[in-house]
Design a protein around this motif. Structure first.
Motif, mmCIF file in Angstrom:
data_model
loop_
_atom_site.group_PDB
_atom_site.id
_atom_site.type_symbol
_atom_site.label_atom_id
_atom_site.label_comp_id
_atom_site.label_asym_id
_atom_site.label_seq_id
_atom_site.Cartn_x
_atom_site.Cartn_y
_atom_site.Cartn_z
ATOM 1 N N ALA A 167 46.615 59.180 40.130
ATOM 2 C CA ALA A 167 47.841 59.025 39.345
ATOM 3 C C ALA A 167 48.885 60.059 39.736
ATOM 4 O O ALA A 167 50.069 59.775 39.811
ATOM 5 C CB ALA A 167 47.528 59.134 37.864
ATOM 6 N N LEU B 219 50.113 52.279 36.190
ATOM 7 C CA LEU B 219 50.926 53.474 36.021
ATOM 8 C C LEU B 219 50.699 54.009 34.605
ATOM 9 O O LEU B 219 50.074 53.337 33.771
ATOM 10 C CB LEU B 219 52.399 53.120 36.231
ATOM 11 C CG LEU B 219 52.771 52.648 37.640
ATOM 12 C CD1 LEU B 219 54.161 52.008 37.630
ATOM 13 C CD2 LEU B 219 52.727 53.810 38.618
ATOM 14 N N ILE C 270 51.767 48.954 39.587
ATOM 15 C CA ILE C 270 52.874 49.239 40.505
ATOM 16 C C ILE C 270 53.596 47.946 40.852
ATOM 17 O O ILE C 270 54.827 47.897 40.909
ATOM 18 C CB ILE C 270 52.335 49.914 41.780
ATOM 19 C CG1 ILE C 270 51.745 51.282 41.446
ATOM 20 C CG2 ILE C 270 53.442 50.049 42.832
ATOM 21 C CD1 ILE C 270 51.052 51.958 42.607
#
Length: 288
Positions: free
Chosen positions: A1, A52, A58
């Motif tokens: 992340a 995300l 994404i």
């Protein structure tokens, strides 16, 4: 992340292929990777189905409607939204490198309206506004371009005081004949106040207004190294900017012609009408 955050919010240039962990990278990507890295563009492989922090993937966040594109490539830099594209059969490594370099080039922006200030500066979270009241020299323009290339976390923009009023100009250091002035601006998302102890948090009534911070450069040297050090210290948090009471703003400055027209209009005598008639009758009444 954390790596994903660096790609989309760090400002550094990336050339990436959306690919699942079990899939192979495109041959053209592999062939161009070394040249990309040499040019200062990081080649990366990302699983675009990964979530995300918002919960969206994404693909959903940045490339909605392009799920059927295979393979999907994108370039991202300078805290701008990513630009996606697909590779056709005729594309060569040289062409791919050229496209990536042009798409990720750092540019000095120009602020001409309030919308420009918002989208080219404040939306970038960190920006440096170069305030000038005469044309920048070629040396100054070249230096700013080099700074923009080195300092990707901070957007660089120019603002001409001959055309615009800047809400912070009175707080800037005195202007000199030699150099423009530069002010670092930072925007932070506002946070709702915590609920009192023992009480539920109130329902959100919309976005909380962002906070703005600023700090002007006051160094005696106006050179690339000094300005990069100034921006590095502020963008990294080593130095702190001052909280601003209101959001930075610009507005159009009236030209000398417009000012003269206003002065002339203000100096005209009032046309004869009810006011003059009232005054006359009042005078007559007093004399009788």
């Amino acid at each position: 992340a954390a790596h994903i955050g660096d790609v989309f919010r760090g400002g550094e240039p990336y050339f990436a292929q959306c690919v699942k962990p079990t899939e192979a990278l495109h041959p053209l990507f592999l062939e161009t990777a070394k040249a990309l890295a040499t040019a200062g563009i990081t080649p990366a492989a990302l699983d675009c189905s990964a979530p995300l922090p918002s919960g969206k993937t994404i693909m959903q966040r940045f490339f909605a409607g392009k799920e059927d594109k295979d393979p999907l490539f994108f370039v991202v830099a300078n805290k701008q939204p990513p630009r996606s594209f697909t590779v056709q059969n005729h594309v060569t490594p040289e062409l791919l490198l050229s496209v990536a370099k042009n798409a990720t080039a750092a540019k000095v922006q120009v602020i001409e309206t309030q919308e420009d200030l918002k989208h080219r500066c404040l939306r970038m979270k960190q920006c440096a506004v170069v305030v000038h009241d005469k044309n920048l020299t070629d040396v100054q323009s070249d230096m700013l371009a080099k700074i923009a290339q080195k300092q990707r976390r901070v957007a660089i923009a120019t603002l001409d005081l001959r055309a615009l009023k800047f809400s912070l100009e009175d707080a800037l250091p005195p202007k000199t004949a030699l150099h423009p002035r530069i002010v670092f601006l930072q925007a932070e998302a506002g946070k709702a106040a915590p609920a009192p102890k023992g009480k539920a948090a109130p329902a959100s009534k919309g976005k909380v207004a962002p906070k703005f911070f600023g700090k002007a450069y006051k160094g005696s040297e106006w050179d690339e190294k000094s300005l990069v050090n100034f921006l590095d210290a502020l963008s990294s948090g080593e130095q702190k900017a001052v909280r601003l009471k209101t959001a930075p703003a610009v507005s159009r400055r009236k030209s000398e012609k417009e000012k003269d027209a206003k002065v002339k209009a203000g100096g005209k005598s009032k046309p004869k009408g009810k006011d003059s008639g009232t005054k006359s009758s009042s005078s007559s009444s007093s004399s009788s």
